[in-house]
Design an enzyme around this catalytic site. Sequence first.
Site, mmCIF file in Angstrom:
data_model
loop_
_atom_site.group_PDB
_atom_site.id
_atom_site.type_symbol
_atom_site.label_atom_id
_atom_site.label_comp_id
_atom_site.label_asym_id
_atom_site.label_seq_id
_atom_site.Cartn_x
_atom_site.Cartn_y
_atom_site.Cartn_z
ATOM 1 N N ARG A 86 -11.323 51.737 6.921
ATOM 2 C CA ARG A 86 -11.397 52.287 5.569
ATOM 3 C C ARG A 86 -11.804 51.194 4.592
ATOM 4 N NH1 ARG A 86 -9.533 50.389 1.257
ATOM 5 N NH2 ARG A 86 -7.453 50.175 2.156
ATOM 6 N N ALA A 342 14.512 50.693 16.830
ATOM 7 C CA ALA A 342 14.074 49.442 17.461
ATOM 8 C C ALA A 342 12.642 49.542 17.982
ATOM 9 C CB ALA A 342 15.021 49.072 18.596
ATOM 10 N N GLU A 365 -7.192 44.744 -5.489
ATOM 11 C CA GLU A 365 -7.812 45.648 -6.476
ATOM 12 C C GLU A 365 -6.830 46.060 -7.564
ATOM 13 O OE1 GLU A 365 -10.686 48.479 -5.314
ATOM 14 O OE2 GLU A 365 -11.142 47.433 -3.442
#
Length: 402
Positions: A86, A342, A365
Site C-alpha cells: 500500500r 501468546a 505524513e
Amino acid sequence: MMMNFDFTPEQEMLRSTVRKFVDKEIMPYIKEWDERGYFEPSILKRLAELNLMGVCIPEKYGGMGMDYNSLAIVCEELERGDTAFRTAVSVHTGLNSLTLLQWGTEEQKQKYLVPQAKGEKIGAFALTEPNAGSDVASISTTAVRDGDDYILNGQKTWISLCDIADHFIVFAYTDKSKKHRGISAFIVERTMPGFSSKAIKGKLGIRAGNTGELFFDNVRVPKENLLGEEGEGFKIAMSALDNGRFTVAAGAVGLIMACLEASIKYCHERKTFGKEIGRHQLVQQMIAKMEAGLQISRLLVYKVGFLKNQGRRTTREASLAKWIACDFANQAADDAVQIHGAYGYSNEYPVERYLRNSKAPVIYEGTREIHTIMQAEYALGYRVDKPLRKTLPAWSPESVTL
C-alpha cells in the site's frame, strides 16, 4: 450530487480483482519477505499489468480513469496484504503522480506522468530530511540556478521506494531568506549524475518495504524539471500530502479489516473454559471496537474521496481521516495481538506484523499530534485554507478502462 453509500459495479469488480491479487501474490509470501526485510519488485510489475498503478489517473495520461475512491479501494485491499505494498502505491500514485497531475506542465505530464500511470516507471516523493520532518521549513537541501539548470545538494531520509523509483519529486530551497516561501519542487531522475540512494535497515515494521536515504551531490537538474513556480514548493508539498494522507487513511482501513478477519477466525478456532473465546464478553468488546473503527474510518476516507471527485480541496478532511483511521488501526492491531494471546506474540500468526506495521502511519505524513493541532485550529477558526493556483481535477465518469 446525492449521497450514495453503494459501490458501483466497476468498484466492486476492482475490489474483487485486488483482493484476489493480494490472496494469490502477497499472502503466501509476505511472512518470508517480512522476515528477510525484502521488497519484492515484481509486485509493482503485476500491479501495472492490472492497470492499478494509475487507477485514478485520466485515460489521456495513461491511467484507468476511475474515481478517487477507487484509489482508496486499491489501498485498502493492498494493506490487507501488507503495508509495504500500500505504501508503494501511496507514494507512487498519491504523492507523486497526483502531484504531477495537479501541478505539472503538459510536457512534464507526457514525459513523467504517462509512463508512471502505466507502471512503466515508478515515482517517489522526497521531502523529509534528517533534521526536518514535521517542520518542513527546516529542510537544508538547496537548488542553485546555473544557466538552464539547477544544481541540487543535500540529503533526504525515510524516503519510500528509495532504491526502486525512477523519478522523485524533490523539495529544496531556491531562496533560504524567504523561509518556506523559498522552497521549490523539482522532478529528479535516478540516472542524473550525483544522485545516490541507500536503504535503511532494522525497521520496527514495514520490513517488506524499501525505505531509505537519498543523496544529491551537485545534481544538475534542467529548468524544465522545476515543478510549479519557484517558491511554490511548500504549497505543492502540502497539497501532495493531502493526497498521501487520503491513501494512508485508506490503507489503515485495510489494516483494520485484516485485524478483524484474523481475530474473528481465531475467536472461532480457540476455546477456553469450554467455549469459543469469541463468547467471552471482553473479547467481544475488542471485536466491537475493531468493527466500530472500521466503519468510522471508512466513512471518513470515502468522504474525502467524494470531495475529491467534485474537485474540492480536502486538507481538513484528509487530515482528520488520516489521524482517526491510523489510530484505530494501531488499536485494532494491539487488540488483535491480545486476542491471540501468546500466539499473537510470534509470527506464527500475522497479527504481530500488523502491530509492527501499524505504528509508522501514526507518525509519517503528519504525526497524530500535528493532526490534532490542525483539527483544533480548524475548529477554532485559526486555520483557513486559501485557494491554490492549481487544483486537482474533478473526476469525470466519461470512460473507465477495466
